[in-house]
Design a protein around this motif. Structure first.
Motif, PDB file in Angstrom:
ATOM      1  N   VAL A   1      49.317 115.844   6.453  1.00 37.23           N
ATOM      2  CA  VAL A   1      50.307 116.421   5.410  1.00 37.23           C
ATOM      3  C   VAL A   1      50.992 115.399   4.570  1.00 37.23           C
ATOM      4  CG1 VAL A   1      50.523 118.606   6.703  1.00 37.23           C
ATOM      5  CG2 VAL A   1      52.277 116.525   6.939  1.00 37.23           C
ATOM      6  N   GLY A   2      50.352 114.145   4.526  1.00 35.52           N
ATOM      7  CA  GLY A   2      50.812 113.022   3.569  1.00 35.52           C
ATOM      8  C   GLY A   2      51.716 112.103   3.955  1.00 35.52           C
ATOM      9  N   PHE A   3      52.180 112.195   5.184  1.00 31.87           N
ATOM     10  CA  PHE A   3      53.407 111.283   5.610  1.00 31.87           C
ATOM     11  C   PHE A   3      52.488 109.638   5.886  1.00 31.87           C
ATOM     12  CE2 PHE A   3      56.281 114.232   6.829  1.00 31.87           C
ATOM     13  CZ  PHE A   3      57.514 113.676   6.933  1.00 31.87           C
TER      14      PHE A   3
ATOM     15  N   SER B   1      61.642 112.115  12.471  1.00 27.67           N
ATOM     16  CA  SER B   1      61.514 111.802  14.170  1.00 27.67           C
ATOM     17  C   SER B   1      60.457 112.476  14.798  1.00 27.67           C
ATOM     18  CB  SER B   1      62.918 111.862  14.452  1.00 27.67           C
ATOM     19  OG  SER B   1      62.969 111.327  15.894  1.00 27.67           O
ATOM     20  N   ALA B   2      59.472 112.070  15.217  1.00 28.70           N
ATOM     21  CA  ALA B   2      58.499 112.832  15.867  1.00 28.70           C
ATOM     22  C   ALA B   2      57.759 112.274  17.102  1.00 28.70           C
ATOM     23  CB  ALA B   2      57.344 113.139  14.753  1.00 28.70           C
ATOM     24  N   PRO B   3      57.183 112.990  17.950  1.00 28.88           N
ATOM     25  CA  PRO B   3      56.418 112.469  19.024  1.00 28.88           C
ATOM     26  C   PRO B   3      55.236 111.860  18.520  1.00 28.88           C
ATOM     27  CG  PRO B   3      56.438 114.781  19.044  1.00 28.88           C
ATOM     28  CD  PRO B   3      57.440 114.331  17.977  1.00 28.88           C
ATOM     29  N   PRO B   4      54.720 111.042  19.499  1.00 27.72           N
ATOM     30  CA  PRO B   4      53.295 110.226  19.092  1.00 27.72           C
ATOM     31  C   PRO B   4      52.185 111.636  18.832  1.00 27.72           C
ATOM     32  CG  PRO B   4      54.106 109.178  20.835  1.00 27.72           C
ATOM     33  CD  PRO B   4      54.965 110.377  20.631  1.00 27.72           C
ATOM     34  N   GLU B   5      52.247 112.449  19.439  1.00 24.42           N
ATOM     35  CA  GLU B   5      51.263 113.372  19.360  1.00 24.42           C
ATOM     36  C   GLU B   5      51.166 114.036  18.142  1.00 24.42           C
ATOM     37  OE1 GLU B   5      54.515 115.275  21.949  1.00 24.42           O
ATOM     38  OE2 GLU B   5      53.222 113.438  21.889  1.00 24.42           O
TER      39      GLU B   5
ATOM     40  N   ALA C   1      48.942 112.477  14.007  1.00 23.25           N
ATOM     41  CA  ALA C   1      47.674 113.046  13.295  1.00 23.25           C
ATOM     42  C   ALA C   1      48.122 114.081  12.502  1.00 23.25           C
ATOM     43  CB  ALA C   1      46.574 113.431  14.358  1.00 23.25           C
ATOM     44  N   ALA C   2      48.730 114.978  12.763  1.00 21.97           N
ATOM     45  CA  ALA C   2      48.939 116.116  11.784  1.00 21.97           C
ATOM     46  C   ALA C   2      49.789 115.688  10.836  1.00 21.97           C
ATOM     47  CB  ALA C   2      49.704 117.221  12.810  1.00 21.97           C
TER      48      ALA C   2
ATOM     49  N   VAL D   1      50.469 124.424  15.089  1.00 23.00           N
ATOM     50  CA  VAL D   1      51.784 124.473  14.960  1.00 23.00           C
ATOM     51  C   VAL D   1      52.651 123.573  14.305  1.00 23.00           C
ATOM     52  CG1 VAL D   1      54.105 124.575  16.573  1.00 23.00           C
ATOM     53  CG2 VAL D   1      51.827 126.182  16.874  1.00 23.00           C
ATOM     54  N   ILE D   2      52.381 122.289  14.842  1.00 17.97           N
ATOM     55  CA  ILE D   2      52.675 121.079  14.189  1.00 17.97           C
ATOM     56  C   ILE D   2      52.798 120.817  12.831  1.00 17.97           C
ATOM     57  CG2 ILE D   2      52.744 118.540  14.172  1.00 17.97           C
ATOM     58  CD1 ILE D   2      52.316 118.410  17.191  1.00 17.97           C
ATOM     59  N   ARG D   3      51.397 121.156  12.358  1.00 14.05           N
ATOM     60  CA  ARG D   3      51.098 121.247  10.683  1.00 14.05           C
ATOM     61  C   ARG D   3      51.709 122.057   9.985  1.00 14.05           C
ATOM     62  NH1 ARG D   3      45.931 119.982  12.828  1.00 14.05           N
ATOM     63  NH2 ARG D   3      45.405 122.317  12.608  1.00 14.05           N
ATOM     64  N   ALA D   4      51.828 123.254  10.586  1.00 15.68           N
ATOM     65  CA  ALA D   4      52.623 124.431  10.164  1.00 15.68           C
ATOM     66  C   ALA D   4      53.916 124.212   9.759  1.00 15.68           C
ATOM     67  CB  ALA D   4      52.397 125.749  10.772  1.00 15.68           C
ATOM     68  N   LEU D   5      54.737 123.657  10.806  1.00 13.38           N
ATOM     69  CA  LEU D   5      56.002 123.498  10.674  1.00 13.38           C
ATOM     70  C   LEU D   5      56.353 122.306   9.841  1.00 13.38           C
ATOM     71  CD1 LEU D   5      57.022 123.435  14.612  1.00 13.38           C
ATOM     72  CD2 LEU D   5      58.137 124.804  12.690  1.00 13.38           C
ATOM     73  N   VAL D   6      55.636 121.243   9.858  1.00 11.30           N
ATOM     74  CA  VAL D   6      55.785 120.150   8.926  1.00 11.30           C
ATOM     75  C   VAL D   6      55.418 120.679   7.450  1.00 11.30           C
ATOM     76  CG1 VAL D   6      55.153 117.906   8.165  1.00 11.30           C
ATOM     77  CG2 VAL D   6      55.564 118.390  10.607  1.00 11.30           C
TER      78      VAL D   6
END
Length: 139
Positions: free
Chosen positions: A123-125, A111-115, A118-119, A87-92
């Motif tokens: 995706v390149g961040f 602005s993102a939580p620690p979990e 990795a995702a 879900v995180i990877r899809a959203l980002v």
């Protein structure tokens, strides 16, 4: 890519109770109707992910000055959801794709939580590029 039964929704209607449940499941405080309306009014767009039962399991919104900067906010993914990292990877991933298309010259921050780290890396961040760390203030 999301597993079968999950769907990415672009700019779904505001559902304050649903968003607040998702916020609370992520350890955040709920927001009033007025705050959510203002937050979304100031955003250029938002997106959500729903599971096979139609439950919101992810959310993300974007702001931009439409010239130099774009920011991603409220990256939320339900901690109990088995597809949380997807879900995180899809959203980002969808957000980056849209930002590159609409605001190709903008730098992008999130602005993102620690979990989500990795995702985000997948995706390149670049996390804290050159040792530069962003700061934020929760009011």
């Amino acid at each position: 890519h999301l597993r079968e039964g999950y769907e990415l929704l672009m700019e779904p209607p505001l559902e304050v109770e649903v968003l607040n449940r998702l916020l609370e499941s992520c350890g955040e405080r709920p927001r009033t109707d007025a705050v959510w309306r203002e937050v979304l009014r100031r955003s250029v767009w938002h997106m959500a992910v729903v599971d096979s039962q139609g439950t919101w399991v992810g959310f993300l919104r974007a702001t931009s000055d439409q010239a130099l900067n774009a920011n991603l906010w409220d990256l939320l993914s339900s901690p109990g959801d088995p597809a949380r990292q997807e879900v995180i990877r899809a959203l980002v991933g969808a957000a980056l794709q849209r930002l590159r298309r609409e605001f190709s010259g903008c730098s992008i921050s999130i602005s993102a939580p620690p979990e989500a780290l990795a995702a985000l890396g997948q995706v390149g961040f670049v996390i804290d590029p050159g040792g530069i760390r962003a700061m934020g203030l929760k009011l």
